[in-house]
Design an enzyme around this catalytic site. Structure first.
Site, short mmCIF file in Angstrom:
data_model
loop_
_atom_site.label_atom_id
_atom_site.label_comp_id
_atom_site.label_asym_id
_atom_site.label_seq_id
_atom_site.Cartn_x
_atom_site.Cartn_y
_atom_site.Cartn_z
N ASP A 48 40.79 37.52 52.92
CA ASP A 48 42.22 37.64 53.23
C ASP A 48 42.57 38.96 53.91
O ASP A 48 43.43 38.99 54.80
CB ASP A 48 43.07 37.40 51.98
CG ASP A 48 42.75 38.35 50.85
OD1 ASP A 48 41.71 39.04 50.92
OD2 ASP A 48 43.52 38.42 49.89
N THR A 62 40.62 40.83 55.92
CA THR A 62 40.16 40.78 57.32
C THR A 62 41.11 39.91 58.15
O THR A 62 41.49 40.28 59.27
CB THR A 62 38.73 40.17 57.38
OG1 THR A 62 37.88 40.97 56.58
CG2 THR A 62 38.19 40.10 58.81
N ASP A 119 34.98 34.06 46.06
CA ASP A 119 36.12 33.78 45.18
C ASP A 119 36.74 32.41 45.45
O ASP A 119 37.47 31.89 44.61
CB ASP A 119 37.21 34.85 45.35
CG ASP A 119 36.68 36.26 45.13
OD1 ASP A 119 35.69 36.41 44.40
OD2 ASP A 119 37.27 37.21 45.69
N GLU A 131 37.03 37.70 35.85
CA GLU A 131 37.38 39.13 35.73
C GLU A 131 38.89 39.36 35.76
O GLU A 131 39.38 40.38 35.27
CB GLU A 131 36.71 39.93 36.85
CG GLU A 131 37.17 39.51 38.25
CD GLU A 131 36.54 40.30 39.38
OE1 GLU A 131 35.75 41.23 39.12
OE2 GLU A 131 36.85 39.98 40.55
#
Ligand code: F6P
Length: 379
Positions: free
Chosen positions: A118, A120, A142, A237
């Site tokens: 996202d 980039t 992800d 995480e």
């Protein structure tokens, strides 16, 4: 006859398996199908800002299909619009987008293929407004980019995480322990949910469903009561307790998204051990899931993405990003993607399957049904 095109290519953001497969597909398709010249920029947008590049021939990408990482290097800190410079121990930020445009023009490029996440793509969309002809390719372990059903890199990370969970099963079983396995994924639970299901986790905790520690401990105790005296908990995480906060591992000041997550599993394990008196251990998989050879699925997806990106360039369809919709590779406008996150919807078939299998998602099944109804009402 039209002059053959000259295109640039770069890999930006965190690396993942399959980047080299895209580069190989881009270079081979550009040369074989169109006779294009391909310039590879080093270390993401850093290379375009500093004019660090190499001309990519077919030989440059020979033998890299199965290699993890990226032969061009990458950076998740070289934002052309906010480029960090260290001055007397303090970071200053410069807008270097004009240098990017100048380098692009000086090299006589007709287009640029930017492979990234996202961050980039947000930068690429901005450069598009300055006249650079960008085409995006979506990568990340992800799987959290909007507009595409899959990013390449996810499947490979899923395999690594699943293998780790398989291995932790035997030691958990032997020692009658509770094992908490933390996986990356930022604010989306695709990796934790996928690996949790594929690895036969007993409890799966994702950022989209803040967990209730009492529900988790009840599930662990219930398993023990049934004679299954070990439990595997897979946690993303970015997961957090109800009413609690995410755990931030570090702040990378110079990165467009400065927050690095990690460590929630230690907090969770301490609470479980305290409340149940059962020995609870932690394994944080961390960057391990970003390494290794891409799976065949990722090699194919990355290859299809790379080929399609070049076909778009040849048709001069710029300002777009290639995406997977069902089984088809298509493209959508680039500005729809950058700076946004695709989370796991609560009515996801994977969550439904988890509940059907009796996997605890950190809250009661009734609570998930309520949350799903609330999400649907807000949509
Ligand atoms: O976006 C990919 C990813 O691996 C995330 O899952 C993780 O939160 C982050 O990158 C880690 O970034 P870094 O490599 O900068 O520690």
């Amino acid at each position: 006859m039209n002059k053959p095109m000259r295109i640039g290519v770069l890999t930006g953001g965190g690396d993942c398996p399959g980047l080299n497969a895209v580069l190989r597909a881009v270079v081979k398709t550009a040369i074989n199908d169109y006779g294009m010249t391909v310039i590879g920029f080093l270390d993401g947008y850093e290379g375009l800002i500093l004019n660090h590049y190499t001309t990519l021939e077919k030989g440059s990408v020979s033998g890299i299909l199965s290699r993890g990482g990226t032969v061009l290097g990458t950076s998740n800190q070289a934002n052309p619009f906010k480029y960090p410079i260290l001055q007397q121990d303090t970071y200053m930020y410069l807008d270097r987008s004009a240098e990017v445009v100048a380098n692009y023009e000086r090299l006589g490029l007709d287009g640029l293929i930017a492979i990234g996440g996202d961050g980039t793509h947000a930068a690429s969309a901005g450069l598009g407004k300055l006249g650079i002809n960008v085409i995006g390719v979506p990568k990340t372990i992800d799987n959290d980019l909007v507009g595409t059903d899959r990013t390449f890199g996810y499947d490979s990370a899923l395999v690594t995480a699943t293998e780790a969970i398989d291995k932790l099963h035997t030691t958990a079983q032997s020692h009658h322990r509770v094992m908490v396995v933390e996986v990356m994924g930022r604010y989306a639970g695709w990796l934790a949910l996928g690996a949790g299901l594929a690895g036969g986790g007993d409890i799966v905790l994702i950022p989209e469903i803040p967990y209730d520690i009492d529900v988790i401990c009840d599930q662990v105790r219930e398993r023990n009561r049934l004679g299954k005296n070990f439990s595997i908990i897979v946690i993303g995480e970015g997961a957090k307790p109800q009413g609690g906060e995410i755990v931030v591992k570090r702040i990378v000041e110079t990165s467009p998204d400065a927050i690095r997550l990690g460590g929630i599993s230690y907090q969770l394990a301490a609470q479980i051990e305290g409340l149940t008196r059962l020995e609870t251990r932690v394994t944080v998989l961390g960057h391990l899931v970003r390494g290794g050879s891409p799976t065949p699925f990722d090699r194919l997806l990355a290859t299809r993405f790379g080929c399609e990106a070049v076909h778009l360039a040849a048709r001069r369809q710029f300002g777009r990003i290639v995406v997977l919709k069902g089984d088809e590779v298509e493209s959508i406008p680039l500005e729809q993607v950058g700076g946004r996150t695709r989370k796991v919807p609560l009515d996801s078939p994977l969550i439904k399957a988890a509940l059907s299998l009796g996997i605890c998602m950190g809250v009661t099944r009734e609570r998930i049904e309520e949350m799903t109804a609330e999400q649907a009402a807000m949509a």
